[in-house]
Design a protein around this motif. Sequence first.
Motif, mmCIF file in Angstrom:
data_model
loop_
_atom_site.group_PDB
_atom_site.id
_atom_site.type_symbol
_atom_site.label_atom_id
_atom_site.label_comp_id
_atom_site.label_asym_id
_atom_site.label_seq_id
_atom_site.Cartn_x
_atom_site.Cartn_y
_atom_site.Cartn_z
ATOM 1 N N VAL A 192 15.324 -4.376 -10.426
ATOM 2 C CA VAL A 192 15.699 -4.505 -8.993
ATOM 3 C C VAL A 192 14.947 -5.882 -8.400
ATOM 4 N N CYS A 193 13.735 -6.033 -8.755
ATOM 5 C CA CYS A 193 12.946 -7.232 -8.320
ATOM 6 C C CYS A 193 13.505 -8.598 -9.086
ATOM 7 N N PHE A 224 6.403 -4.432 -4.555
ATOM 8 C CA PHE A 224 6.380 -3.768 -6.076
ATOM 9 C C PHE A 224 4.845 -4.407 -6.615
ATOM 10 N N ASN A 225 4.713 -5.719 -6.191
ATOM 11 C CA ASN A 225 3.469 -6.401 -6.526
ATOM 12 C C ASN A 225 3.581 -6.363 -8.121
ATOM 13 N N HIS A 226 4.981 -6.925 -8.764
ATOM 14 C CA HIS A 226 5.032 -7.121 -10.071
ATOM 15 C C HIS A 226 4.582 -8.775 -10.436
ATOM 16 N N VAL A 275 0.898 -1.322 0.054
ATOM 17 C CA VAL A 275 0.163 0.137 0.158
ATOM 18 C C VAL A 275 0.862 1.200 -0.055
ATOM 19 N N ALA A 276 1.984 1.180 0.744
ATOM 20 C CA ALA A 276 2.897 2.345 0.767
ATOM 21 C C ALA A 276 3.416 2.543 -0.406
ATOM 22 N N TRP A 277 3.830 1.469 -1.259
ATOM 23 C CA TRP A 277 4.438 1.666 -2.559
ATOM 24 C C TRP A 277 3.317 2.354 -3.686
ATOM 25 N N ALA A 278 2.142 1.612 -3.299
ATOM 26 C CA ALA A 278 0.976 2.116 -4.315
ATOM 27 C C ALA A 278 0.720 3.566 -4.084
ATOM 28 N N GLY A 279 0.812 3.917 -3.072
ATOM 29 C CA GLY A 279 0.234 5.282 -2.703
ATOM 30 C C GLY A 279 -1.006 5.077 -1.671
ATOM 31 N N SER A 280 -1.845 4.315 -2.140
ATOM 32 C CA SER A 280 -2.975 4.279 -1.360
ATOM 33 C C SER A 280 -3.868 2.904 -1.348
ATOM 34 N N ARG A 281 -4.640 2.327 -0.516
ATOM 35 C CA ARG A 281 -5.130 1.003 -0.705
ATOM 36 C C ARG A 281 -5.929 1.009 -2.180
ATOM 37 N N GLU A 282 -6.638 2.133 -2.551
ATOM 38 C CA GLU A 282 -7.419 2.181 -3.642
ATOM 39 C C GLU A 282 -6.526 2.066 -4.786
ATOM 40 N N ALA A 283 -5.164 2.698 -4.968
ATOM 41 C CA ALA A 283 -4.380 2.845 -5.807
ATOM 42 C C ALA A 283 -3.909 1.396 -6.243
#
Length: 643
Positions: free
Chosen positions: A280-281, A586-588, A3-11
């Motif tokens: 990096v991943c 990163f959720n890649h 969530v921190a990476w995406a910016g928000s839960r919705e994002a």
Amino acid sequence: MKVAWAGSREAFQVSDRMAKLVANDPVFEKFSKPMLGRKELFKNTLRKAAYAWKLINDLRLTEEEAKWLRHYIDEPNYTDLHWEMFVPAIEGQGTKEQKKKWLPLAQTMQIIGTYAQTELGHGSNVQGLETTATFDRQTDEFVMHSPTLTSSKWWPGGMAKVATHAIVYARLIIDGLFHGVHGFIVQLRSLEDHSPLPGLTLGDIGMKFGHGTYNTMDNGVLRFDHVRIPRNQMLMRVSQVTKEGKYAQSDVPRQLLYGTMVSVRQTIVADASKALSRAVCIATRYSVVRRQFGSRNGGPETQVIDYKTQQSRLFPLLASAYAFRFVGEWLKSLYIDVKQRLEANDFSTLPETHACTAGLKALTTAATADGIEECRKLCGGHGYLISSGLPELFAFYVPACSYEGENVVMMLQVARFLVKTVSNLGYKQPVGTAAYLGRVTPLLQNNCAVQTAEDWLNPDAILEAFEARAARMVIGCGERLAMFENPEEGFAELSIDLVEASLAHCQLITVSVFIQKLNHEIPGNGVKRSLEVLCYVYALFLLHKHQGDFLATGYLTPKQASLANEQLRTLYSKVRPNAIAFVDSFNHMDHYLCSVLGRYDGNVYPKLYEAAWKDPLNDSDIVDGIQQYVQPILKQKLHYAKL
Ligand SMILES: CCCCC/C=C\C/C=C\C/C=C\C/C=C\C/C=C\C=C\C(=O)SCCNC(=O)CCNC(=O)[C@H](O)C(C)(C)COP(=O)(O)OP(=O)(O)OC[C@H]1O[C@@H](n2cnc3c(N)ncnc32)[C@H](O)[C@@H]1OP(=O)(O)O
Ligand SMILES: Cc1cc2nc3c(=O)[nH]c(=O)nc-3n(C[C@H](O)[C@H](O)[C@H](O)COP(=O)(O)OP(=O)(O)OC[C@H]3O[C@@H](n4cnc5c(N)ncnc54)[C@H](O)[C@@H]3O)c2cc1C
């Protein structure tokens, strides 16, 4: 952390949904792309783009979802230019009437547009463009013409084979007088049969670096032979031409003509973290799987991620990916604010926004391009295989250092902004990202107070070090510039130092945005503590890399610089246990990474072995050419000495 990476839960939810949609649809398969010839590759991309447009409409995707969908499809194509440049150019530079006419057509893709600015002879120097748009009062038209070979439009994406329209930048000429470069909406192709309109020469500029990535895009060449367009197709928000041929400029500053570039540079900064995090991943996951040396009594060898040297190359890139993610997010909010102001005719923050987008574009793209190559090396020999996902990512990414403003040219724009800010110091208090230049006295006089390695784990100490270094470099340039009688000559003479000072200023922005992010917006103490570690790694890595600047400006002593490096080594040990979690955040998905080395399940070797057998050369034991060219050599029994 996701969530921190995406910016928000919705994002997070939006991007995750789109990633899965793409990964689970066989139309978006991409592993075989590098094996395709140019024509097949291009057609394949057209097919995917058409299917994506159908999905966007059938599923009624929002603008945000559509952006993520295009991102995960991961193939540059004409729609990038249409949505990222053609539409914004009309939005930013068109009058109300022009927007009313053209935007609905573009937004429903009844027309497809591109952005035709660069020419064979000029890219960076926009004022040097040669294409002419001459007003013909008799017919109330502009005559578009390419007077020289070097005036041929060269590079615009989607223009070679797809775009029906373009925003063409050309020199406006009325009654023999030159009125600067302006944008014009020009139809390129018939909407009936797609053939180029009379008077136009259109083609592709040829294959580009790499194979399966940017060659999915039809970058084009365009020449005009006295092509006529109606007067109302000049974008007239900034300047107008009446039917009597009168040229008038509105209150809107001329710089708004460059507004589309500000918008795209902002997007490029936001996208840098996507490309860097992807590399990096792959490198982090593989570094955990890969083992070399260190086996004792038949036990397993050492995971290469446990070598300090591997950590010192990899972890700063991991930290940079996070830094670029946050600075991209910050720049987006700065841009949204300036966009609203521009719509309300408030142009006060445009110069700072221009400097931030130009400088951060240069900083993030250069570090990302270098970072992807470093990740390839971190994967040893296997990183060179296309199936590692890294060579194609690199080939796709490196032109970002050139397009949308060559990086050095962009840093020189930052330098102009900084020099102006410094020369106005007596009567104008700097604000925003330049506010620190208003505190020059303490920044020039106070020296660093750090005494132990632990003292470096302090945001204030770090911030002050970066501010002092940037301020001293900028002020130093300002003082030396003042010695020149001709400021332009001085600027040219000192340009190397000015670019370095601009880099110091931009690094200060990235470091301070990272620190701000930690202060305000991180949910969860564990997440916050882990990000703090990455923030220190990012800042101390930059400090170590540029310690020459910090020492030469006299802010740090050699002892303090070496304490920073000592702390950096300690920090690497704190990153190590969370390295995989950091990159999983990163959720890649595997589809997006398209990398055997970066697989989520770590099952690298069997899959690497399997991928090799998919190469067309392995279709048969004896391939074409062996009998014709190899067997005769084997059968001749000649010795080279006898030839
Ligand atoms: C694999 C996955 C793919 C999936 C994709 C999915 C989604 C896509 C998402 C996003 C897309 C993102 C990226 C795009 C991708 C690929 C790239 C594709 C397209 C690329 C397009 C292009 O490259 S378009 C061409 C871009 N060209 C340039 O950038 C030219 C660079 N040159 C300039 O900008 C300028 O000319 C200059 C900055 C060098 C100025 O030169 P100069 O002659 O000195 O200046 P002027 O006299 O003209 O003006 C000076 C004053 O103007 C101020 N100023 C300059 N620029 C700006 C600006 N942009 N905004 C505001 N103000 C500006 C400058 O400060 C001076 O002001 P003062 O007079 O006050 O000092
Ligand atoms: C993949 C790709 C896609 C593109 N898509 C588009 C598009 O859709 N539409 C479009 O219009 N354009 C497009 N371009 C063109 C792109 O915008 C230009 O190539 C870019 O702006 C750089 O300009 P240039 O090629 O003239 O570089 P140049 O300016 O010729 O750069 C060459 C060298 O000269 C140096 N240099 C130039 N000026 C100065 C200076 N004042 N001081 C010091 N050094 C200097 C540069 O640093 C660089 O090292 C694309 C380019 C690429 C690679």
